[in-house]
Design a protein around this motif. Structure first.
Motif, mmCIF file in Angstrom:
data_model
loop_
_atom_site.group_PDB
_atom_site.id
_atom_site.type_symbol
_atom_site.label_atom_id
_atom_site.label_comp_id
_atom_site.label_asym_id
_atom_site.label_seq_id
_atom_site.Cartn_x
_atom_site.Cartn_y
_atom_site.Cartn_z
ATOM 1 N N GLN A 10 20.848 -17.986 45.570
ATOM 2 C CA GLN A 10 22.079 -17.705 44.827
ATOM 3 C C GLN A 10 23.085 -18.844 44.960
ATOM 4 O OE1 GLN A 10 23.413 -13.954 46.415
ATOM 5 N NE2 GLN A 10 21.849 -12.782 45.315
ATOM 6 N N SER A 11 23.158 -19.441 46.133
ATOM 7 C CA SER A 11 24.163 -20.466 46.395
ATOM 8 C C SER A 11 23.780 -21.845 45.869
ATOM 9 C CB SER A 11 24.435 -20.553 47.897
ATOM 10 O OG SER A 11 24.912 -19.306 48.366
ATOM 11 N N ALA A 12 22.496 -22.102 45.747
ATOM 12 C CA ALA A 12 22.010 -23.400 45.243
ATOM 13 C C ALA A 12 20.884 -23.155 44.238
ATOM 14 C CB ALA A 12 21.527 -24.273 46.396
ATOM 15 N N PRO A 13 21.191 -22.497 43.116
ATOM 16 C CA PRO A 13 20.130 -22.086 42.192
ATOM 17 C C PRO A 13 19.333 -23.253 41.591
ATOM 18 C CG PRO A 13 22.301 -21.727 41.213
ATOM 19 C CD PRO A 13 22.521 -22.090 42.651
ATOM 20 N N LYS A 14 19.962 -24.371 41.336
ATOM 21 C CA LYS A 14 19.223 -25.508 40.771
ATOM 22 C C LYS A 14 18.238 -26.077 41.788
ATOM 23 C CE LYS A 14 22.636 -26.946 37.365
ATOM 24 N NZ LYS A 14 23.565 -28.004 36.960
ATOM 25 N N ALA A 15 18.677 -26.212 43.025
ATOM 26 C CA ALA A 15 17.782 -26.703 44.076
ATOM 27 C C ALA A 15 16.649 -25.715 44.315
ATOM 28 C CB ALA A 15 18.558 -26.954 45.363
ATOM 29 N N PHE A 16 16.978 -24.434 44.326
ATOM 30 C CA PHE A 16 15.974 -23.394 44.534
ATOM 31 C C PHE A 16 14.932 -23.420 43.419
ATOM 32 C CE2 PHE A 16 14.409 -18.989 44.299
ATOM 33 C CZ PHE A 16 13.989 -18.816 45.609
ATOM 34 N N LYS A 17 15.388 -23.513 42.190
ATOM 35 C CA LYS A 17 14.477 -23.555 41.044
ATOM 36 C C LYS A 17 13.598 -24.805 41.094
ATOM 37 C CE LYS A 17 14.279 -23.139 36.046
ATOM 38 N NZ LYS A 17 15.022 -22.965 34.809
ATOM 39 N N ALA A 18 14.182 -25.923 41.472
ATOM 40 C CA ALA A 18 13.402 -27.165 41.593
ATOM 41 C C ALA A 18 12.334 -27.027 42.673
ATOM 42 C CB ALA A 18 14.327 -28.345 41.896
ATOM 43 N N LEU A 19 12.673 -26.385 43.780
ATOM 44 C CA LEU A 19 11.708 -26.187 44.860
ATOM 45 C C LEU A 19 10.583 -25.251 44.432
ATOM 46 C CD1 LEU A 19 10.830 -26.875 47.691
ATOM 47 C CD2 LEU A 19 12.382 -25.113 48.546
ATOM 48 N N ILE A 20 10.902 -24.225 43.669
ATOM 49 C CA ILE A 20 9.859 -23.338 43.138
ATOM 50 C C ILE A 20 8.902 -24.134 42.251
ATOM 51 C CG2 ILE A 20 9.422 -21.434 41.519
ATOM 52 C CD1 ILE A 20 11.867 -20.039 42.731
ATOM 53 N N GLY A 21 9.444 -25.019 41.428
ATOM 54 C CA GLY A 21 8.601 -25.863 40.575
ATOM 55 C C GLY A 21 7.732 -26.805 41.386
ATOM 56 N N PHE A 22 8.302 -27.398 42.427
ATOM 57 C CA PHE A 22 7.551 -28.298 43.298
ATOM 58 C C PHE A 22 6.444 -27.528 44.009
ATOM 59 C CE2 PHE A 22 7.710 -31.015 47.394
ATOM 60 C CZ PHE A 22 6.709 -31.856 46.938
ATOM 61 N N ASP A 23 6.765 -26.341 44.479
ATOM 62 C CA ASP A 23 5.786 -25.498 45.158
ATOM 63 C C ASP A 23 4.619 -25.168 44.231
ATOM 64 O OD1 ASP A 23 4.870 -22.490 45.886
ATOM 65 O OD2 ASP A 23 5.536 -23.509 47.710
ATOM 66 N N ALA A 24 4.919 -24.768 43.004
ATOM 67 C CA ALA A 24 3.866 -24.434 42.031
ATOM 68 C C ALA A 24 3.004 -25.660 41.729
ATOM 69 C CB ALA A 24 4.482 -23.882 40.747
ATOM 70 N N ALA A 25 3.636 -26.809 41.575
ATOM 71 C CA ALA A 25 2.888 -28.043 41.304
ATOM 72 C C ALA A 25 2.015 -28.421 42.489
ATOM 73 C CB ALA A 25 3.855 -29.175 40.958
ATOM 74 N N ALA A 26 2.508 -28.196 43.698
ATOM 75 C CA ALA A 26 1.754 -28.543 44.907
ATOM 76 C C ALA A 26 0.483 -27.717 45.031
ATOM 77 C CB ALA A 26 2.627 -28.348 46.143
ATOM 78 N N ARG A 27 0.536 -26.467 44.640
ATOM 79 C CA ARG A 27 -0.603 -25.556 44.754
ATOM 80 C C ARG A 27 -1.704 -25.834 43.733
ATOM 81 N NH1 ARG A 27 0.898 -20.232 46.737
ATOM 82 N NH2 ARG A 27 2.953 -20.353 47.641
ATOM 83 N N ALA A 28 -1.323 -26.450 42.638
ATOM 84 C CA ALA A 28 -2.241 -26.638 41.511
ATOM 85 C C ALA A 28 -3.530 -27.331 41.964
ATOM 86 C CB ALA A 28 -1.575 -27.441 40.404
ATOM 87 N N GLY A 29 -4.646 -26.679 41.697
ATOM 88 C CA GLY A 29 -5.943 -27.267 42.009
ATOM 89 C C GLY A 29 -6.433 -27.053 43.431
ATOM 90 N N LEU A 30 -5.620 -26.483 44.286
ATOM 91 C CA LEU A 30 -6.052 -26.224 45.661
ATOM 92 C C LEU A 30 -6.629 -24.813 45.762
ATOM 93 C CD1 LEU A 30 -3.101 -27.720 47.760
ATOM 94 C CD2 LEU A 30 -5.395 -28.688 47.456
ATOM 95 N N ASP A 31 -7.600 -24.649 46.640
ATOM 96 C CA ASP A 31 -8.197 -23.344 46.901
ATOM 97 C C ASP A 31 -7.107 -22.407 47.427
ATOM 98 O OD1 ASP A 31 -9.670 -21.155 47.795
ATOM 99 O OD2 ASP A 31 -10.692 -22.266 49.380
ATOM 100 N N PRO A 32 -6.901 -21.264 46.788
ATOM 101 C CA PRO A 32 -5.848 -20.337 47.224
ATOM 102 C C PRO A 32 -5.969 -19.910 48.690
ATOM 103 C CG PRO A 32 -6.650 -19.709 45.065
ATOM 104 C CD PRO A 32 -7.565 -20.792 45.566
#
Length: 152
Positions: A10-32
């Motif tokens: 809530q306090s840093a929504p842009k940073a939080f959203k960017a981190l969610i995007g980075f997290d999703a990109a990091a997982r791509a192609g890796l065994d769950p």
């Protein structure tokens, strides 16, 4: 006792959203399953109960065995529960999470021997993101068992 710490999302929504995007990109192609093992180990090392609860729950839902979940903390002594690739990922997770002394060449080489260049980069990104999530949760005193994630 009330929590007087900020809610980072809530306090840093842009940073939080960017981190969610980075997290999703990091997982791509890796065994769950590997993703969860890495996140569990980093969360153990960082003493992040909130993330540890979240990722062990996610791993169970994905079909991970209780036996392996119990062995993550002692994987060095229980290596036969984990593949060579998983062991290399766990070793790299520990080296990056506890980076004060740098990442030893042998640990990096072990991981590079198990992962192709792109997959190794994805693994590193995953380790970076879970360490960031751990630091957010620990710093803001997130309570274990109160998973507030948005759908990823």
């Amino acid at each position: 006792m009330t929590n007087s710490r900020i809610t980072f999302a809530q306090s840093a929504p842009k940073a939080f959203k960017a981190l969610i995007g980075f997290d999703a990109a990091a997982r791509a192609g890796l065994d769950p399953a590997l993703v969860e093992l890495v996140q569990i180990r980093a969360s153990q090392l960082n003493r992040c109960a909130y993330c540890l609860h979240m990722h062990t729950s996610d791993a169970r839902k994905a079909g991970e065995s209780e036996e392996r979940l119990h062995m993550v903390a002692v994987w060095h002594e229980a290596g036969h529960f984990f593949s060579e690739k998983e062991q290399a990922a766990l070793a790299l997770t520990e080296a990056v999470t506890l980076i004060a002394g740098g990442v030893p060449d042998d640990v990096y080489a072990r991981a590079a021997g198990q992962f192709g260049e792109e997959e190794l980069a994805q693994l590193l990104a995953l380790i970076f993101t879970i360490n960031t999530w751990n630091r957010i949760a620990v710093t803001t005193a997130k309570v274990p068992g109160t998973d507030e994630r948005v759908a990823r």
